[in-house]
Design an enzyme around this catalytic site. Structure first.
Site, PDB file in Angstrom:
ATOM      1  N   HIS A   1       1.855   5.771   7.609  1.00 54.43           N
ATOM      2  CA  HIS A   1       2.915   4.995   7.435  1.00 54.43           C
ATOM      3  C   HIS A   1       2.301   3.495   6.851  1.00 54.43           C
ATOM      4  CE1 HIS A   1       7.425   3.877   8.052  1.00 54.43           C
ATOM      5  NE2 HIS A   1       6.961   3.156   7.173  1.00 54.43           N
TER       6      HIS A   1
ATOM      7  N   ARG B   1      11.217   8.369   3.969  1.00 53.39           N
ATOM      8  CA  ARG B   1      11.134   8.467   5.557  1.00 53.39           C
ATOM      9  C   ARG B   1      11.156   9.828   5.799  1.00 53.39           C
ATOM     10  NH1 ARG B   1      10.304   3.846   6.176  1.00 53.39           N
ATOM     11  NH2 ARG B   1      11.399   2.319   7.172  1.00 53.39           N
TER      12      ARG B   1
HETATM   13  N1  LIG Z   1       6.349   4.008   3.595  1.00 50.99           N
HETATM   14  C1  LIG Z   1       6.482   2.798   3.554  1.00 50.99           C
HETATM   15  O1  LIG Z   1       5.486   2.114   3.836  1.00 50.99           O
HETATM   16  C2  LIG Z   1       7.725   2.353   3.172  1.00 50.99           C
HETATM   17  C3  LIG Z   1       7.886   0.778   2.877  1.00 50.99           C
HETATM   18  C4  LIG Z   1       9.171   0.317   2.603  1.00 50.99           C
HETATM   19  C5  LIG Z   1      10.213   1.009   2.463  1.00 50.99           C
HETATM   20  N2  LIG Z   1      10.092   2.468   2.635  1.00 50.99           N
HETATM   21  C6  LIG Z   1      11.230   3.210   2.519  1.00 50.99           C
HETATM   22  O2  LIG Z   1      11.679   3.258   1.027  1.00 50.99           O
HETATM   23  C7  LIG Z   1      13.047   3.024   1.087  1.00 50.99           C
HETATM   24  C8  LIG Z   1      13.703   2.881  -0.108  1.00 50.99           C
HETATM   25  O3  LIG Z   1      13.392   1.242  -0.268  1.00 50.99           O
HETATM   26  P1  LIG Z   1      14.358   0.614  -1.347  1.00 50.99           P
HETATM   27  O4  LIG Z   1      13.936  -0.921  -0.923  1.00 50.99           O
HETATM   28  O5  LIG Z   1      14.124   0.982  -2.864  1.00 50.99           O
HETATM   29  O6  LIG Z   1      15.715   0.750  -1.157  1.00 50.99           O
HETATM   30  P2  LIG Z   1      16.926   0.636  -1.951  1.00 50.99           P
HETATM   31  O7  LIG Z   1      16.719  -0.601  -2.795  1.00 50.99           O
HETATM   32  O8  LIG Z   1      18.255   0.431  -1.051  1.00 50.99           O
HETATM   33  O9  LIG Z   1      17.032   1.816  -2.823  1.00 50.99           O
HETATM   34  C9  LIG Z   1      17.537   2.976  -2.447  1.00 50.99           C
HETATM   35  C10 LIG Z   1      17.609   4.186  -3.450  1.00 50.99           C
HETATM   36  O10 LIG Z   1      18.120   5.389  -3.049  1.00 50.99           O
HETATM   37  C11 LIG Z   1      19.294   5.826  -3.646  1.00 50.99           C
HETATM   38  N3  LIG Z   1      20.023   6.574  -2.514  1.00 50.99           N
HETATM   39  C12 LIG Z   1      20.560   6.178  -1.406  1.00 50.99           C
HETATM   40  N4  LIG Z   1      21.570   7.185  -0.931  1.00 50.99           N
HETATM   41  C13 LIG Z   1      21.236   8.221  -1.860  1.00 50.99           C
HETATM   42  C14 LIG Z   1      21.808   9.598  -1.820  1.00 50.99           C
HETATM   43  N5  LIG Z   1      22.853   9.945  -0.878  1.00 50.99           N
HETATM   44  N6  LIG Z   1      21.773  10.016  -2.997  1.00 50.99           N
HETATM   45  C15 LIG Z   1      21.165   9.520  -4.020  1.00 50.99           C
HETATM   46  N7  LIG Z   1      20.552   8.498  -3.881  1.00 50.99           N
HETATM   47  C16 LIG Z   1      20.743   7.927  -2.898  1.00 50.99           C
HETATM   48  C17 LIG Z   1      20.116   4.632  -3.969  1.00 50.99           C
HETATM   49  O11 LIG Z   1      20.980   4.794  -5.027  1.00 50.99           O
HETATM   50  P3  LIG Z   1      21.598   3.452  -5.639  1.00 50.99           P
HETATM   51  O12 LIG Z   1      20.863   3.019  -6.482  1.00 50.99           O
HETATM   52  O13 LIG Z   1      22.917   4.340  -6.513  1.00 50.99           O
HETATM   53  O14 LIG Z   1      22.204   2.789  -4.594  1.00 50.99           O
HETATM   54  C18 LIG Z   1      18.644   3.813  -4.377  1.00 50.99           C
HETATM   55  O15 LIG Z   1      18.717   4.170  -5.654  1.00 50.99           O
HETATM   56  C19 LIG Z   1      13.532   2.380   2.251  1.00 50.99           C
HETATM   57  O16 LIG Z   1      14.893   2.732   2.868  1.00 50.99           O
HETATM   58  C20 LIG Z   1      12.389   2.803   3.361  1.00 50.99           C
HETATM   59  O17 LIG Z   1      12.948   4.067   4.149  1.00 50.99           O
HETATM   60  C21 LIG Z   1       8.804   2.856   2.948  1.00 50.99           C
END
Ligand SMILES: NC(=O)c1ccc[n+]([C@@H]2O[C@H](COP(=O)([O-])OP(=O)(O)OC[C@H]3O[C@@H](n4cnc5c(N)ncnc54)[C@H](OP(=O)(O)O)[C@@H]3O)[C@@H](O)[C@H]2O)c1
Length: 308
Positions: A271, A223
C-alpha cells in the site's frame, strides 16, 4: 477569531503535519491552533485519517467539516455519527506519485521486464509497441484520469470506465454497469483506480476477469475489495490472468498465510502506490478551511449516498 483544528490521525502522522499545517493555515490568513485533543464542543474543523480514537463525531457540534488526509474514505463515509460535511484528499503530489507508480507497473508488464531482467541468455524477443497494447483504466477520477492520460501520451491503446459518462478524456470511454464488459473485453493490462463502495466491491470477479485477453496483467492500486481474491487466484491458475500486481488488499497488512505471498505470478506491494505528501496536503486542507470560513463551497466534498 482563532479556530480550533483537531488533528485526529494516527500518532505517526502528527510529526508530518504539526509544523506544515499551521504554516499553511497561516499562509491562507487563518488564525488557528492545531491540537491533538480538545473539548469536542470547541472544535471548528477535524483533520482526519482513520484511527481508533475518533469514531463518534456526534459531540463535535460546532465542527464545520471533517477533512480527510486520505483519498479513500471508505472507513469513515458510512459512519452514522458523521453529520458534518466530509471532504476527501485530492493532493496534486499524491496524484503525481500515483501516475508514476501506474506508469511504471504498466511499462513493466508491457515490456516483459520481469521476464527479461536478469535473464542470462541471449533471447531476442521484442515486445510490441505501446500503440498495440490495450490498457483499460477502471476509474476516471482524479487519479485514474491522470494516469490514463499519461499512458495515452505514451501511445497505449487506452480505454476507460467510470460511473458517469466522460466526453473529454482523450481516449474511448464507457460508463455504468453496461459499459464494464466493452471496457474490459480484450484488455491486456487492466488498472483499477476505483473507490471501495458497495457498487464497486468485487468488480473484478470470475465473470469480468474472463473478459480480459488471456494472460492479461491486473494492476490494483485502488482498494483490495475491488477484486474477488478467490476469482483472481483461479484466473491465475487457469492462465486467464498472467500476473497481478496488487498494492491494496481486503486485509492490510496482507496476512502472512495469504496465498498471494507465495506466488511468483503475484507482486505484493505494501500500500505505497501513492501517499498524501504533507507539504501539499496541508495546503489543500488549509485552502478548504479558508473557503469554508469565507462562506465558499468546500472542495472535494464526498457524496455520502455514492460513497465517494
Ligand atoms: N494505493 C494507494 O496508495 C492509493 C492512494 C490514493 C488513492 N487510492 C485509491 O484510489 C481511489 C481513486 O481515487 P481518486 O482520487 O481518483 O477518486 P475519485 O476522483 O473519486 O474517482 C473515482 C472514479 O471511480 C469512478 N467510480 C466510482 N464508482 C463507480 C462505479 N460504481 N462504477 C464505475 N465507476 C465508478 C468514478 O466515476 P465518476 O467519474 O463517474 O464519478 C471516478 O471516475 C481512491 O478511492 C482510493 O481508494 C489508493
Amino acid at each position: 477569531m482563532t479556530l480550533t483544528v483537531l488533528f485526529s490521525a494516527r500518532p505517526a502522522l502528527w510529526d508530518d503535519y504539526r509544523t506544515v499545517l499551521p504554516a499553511a493555515l497561516s499562509a491562507e490568513g487563518i488564525a488557528a491552533r492545531l491540537v491533538r485533543m480538545a473539548d469536542p464542543a470547541e472544535v471548528d474543523y477535524i483533520v482526519y485519517a482513520p484511527n481508533d480514537d475518533l469514531t463518534d463525531f456526534a459531540p463535535f457540534t460546532r465542527a464545520k467539516a471533517v477533512l480527510s488526509l486520505f483519498a479513500g474514505v471508505e472507513r469513515i463515509v458510512g459512519n452514522p455519527t458523521l453529520t458534518q460535511p466530509l471532504c476527501r484528499m485530492v493532493d496534486p503530489a499524491l496524484c503525481e506519485g500515483m501516475v508514476e507508480w501506474v506508469t511504471a507497473q504498466v511499462l513493466r508488464h508491457h515490456l516483459w521486464l520481469d521476464r527479461n531482467i536478469g535473464r542470462r541468455a541471449w533471447v531476442q524477443e521484442a515486445p510490441p509497441l505501446a500503440r498495440d497494447r490495450r490498457v483499460t483504466m477502471l476509474g476516471l477520477g482524479e487519479l485514474g484520469l491522470a494516469a490514463a492520460r499519461m499512458l495515452r501520451a505514451l501511445n497505449f491503446r487506452v480505454t476507460g470506465w467510470s460511473r458517469s459518462p466522460k466526453t473529454d478524456a482523450g481516449f474511448p470511454t464507457f460508463h455504468g454497469e453496461d459499459g464494464l464488459k466493452p471496457a474490459l473485453e480484450g484488455a491486456e493490462i487492466v488498472v483499477t483506480l476505483l473507490p471501495d463502495t458497495p457498487a464497486t466491491r468485487g468488480i473484478l470477479d470470475a465473470r469480468s476477469l474472463g473478459w480480459l485477453a488471456p494472460g492479461a496483467a491486473v494492476i490494483n492500486p485502488g482498494r483490495g475489495p475491488l477484486i474477488e481474491d478467490a476469482a483472481l487466484l483461479a484466473a491465475l491458475d487457469a492462465g486467464q490472468v498472467g500476473h497481478a500486481t496488487l498494492d491494496v488488499f481486503h486485509t492490510e497488512p496482507l496476512p502472512p498465510e495469504h496465498p498471494f505471498w507465495a506466488r511468483a505470478d503475484v507482486t505484493v506491494s505494501p500500500h505505497i502506490a501513492a501517499v498524501s505528501r504533507p507539504a501539499t496536503a496541508a495546503t489543500v486542507i488549509a485552502a478548504n478551511i479558508r473557503r469554508a470560513e469565507a462562506g465558499e463551497t468546500l472542495l472535494h466534498r464526498v457524496d455520502r449516498a455514492r460513497g465517494y
